[in-house]
Design a protein around this motif. Structure first.
Motif: not given
Length: 242
Positions: A229-238, A128-134
């Motif tokens: 800070e880095k996690m927020v940036k990745m989650l919101i900024g992709g 399911i490539p539409d699910l972005k997983v971190f």
């Protein structure tokens, strides 16, 4: 918001509003005389709650068990295999997608889980490539640790119940730390430990890898706030890193 405390009549709308799920993942394992067995789970939970507040996510009930092969023979440690963990995480990811989530952040408190988390994310990417997983494990901490560490690291990768992890615990969950029982234990870890399976009891009796006595809340704050800070940036900024 805590996903497990929602009810089925109202949760769908909250999922659609957020579309971001956060799963704290920890472990049950030895952490010396000054930290509890569930240290990694506690850290993952507290970090997840802070992250959720900043990105408007729903925090899933924690996964309190992890792959602790290296410490499985210490009193109190409970180990599950990578295969079990991968399968479990893939099933959760598929269910989250069916529920309407489109971003899933696994916030890990235990380094031993990282291999399984990464593999599960790859399986989900193919399905399911539409699910972005971190799969997060204190992103950005290496640079901070270089600046705050007072003692030499006993290993290039491992940190455990030492100056670093104890400092993070003091900042996130200080009520569970007994600094009166903190010890300084600096084991000699041979180079072969990086190239062949090596149970930790072969080089430590305490499961403490360094000097926990010099841990401080201030050191922990620098690590945690950088990671947030880095996690927020990745989650919101992709953004993401492989």
């Amino acid at each position: 918001m805590k996903f497990g405390m929602e009810n089925s009549f109202e949760v769908k709308e909250k999922i659609l509003q957020s579309k971001i799920a956060i799963l704290p993942i920890g472990a049950v394992e030895a952490h010396g005389p000054h930290l509890p067995l569930s240290t990694d789970t506690i850290l993952a939970e507290r970090l997840s709650e802070m992250l959720a507040e900043r990105v408007g996510a729903l925090v899933l009930p924690s996964l309190p068990y992890g792959q602790v092969w290296s410490l499985r023979n210490f009193p109190g440690s409970i180990n599950i295999t990578n295969d079990s963990l991968i399968s479990f995480l893939v099933d959760i990811g598929l269910s989250l997608y069916d529920q309407g989530f489109r971003t899933w952040a696994m916030v890990n408190g235990h380094l031993g889980n990282q291999v399984a988390m990464k593999e599960a994310a790859r399986v989900l990417y193919d399905k399911i490539p539409d699910l972005k997983v971190f799969y997060f494990f204190y992103p950005g901490m290496n640079g901070v640790v270089k600046d705050i560490r007072e003692t030499k690291s006993v290993h290039s990768t491992y940190f455990h119940a030492c100056e670093i992890e104890t400092s993070i615990m003091l900042y996130l969950a200080g009520e569970f730390v007994d600094m009166n029982r903190a010890i300084n234990d600096v084991p000699q870890i041979g180079e072969e430990a990086d190239f062949t399976p090596t149970p930790w009891e072969s080089f430590t009796k305490s499961a403490v890898l360094g000097d926990a006595t010099i841990a401080t809340k201030e050191k922990g704050k620098k690590i945690v706030e950088t990671a947030l800070e880095k996690m927020v940036k990745m989650l919101i900024g992709g953004e993401t890193n492989d």
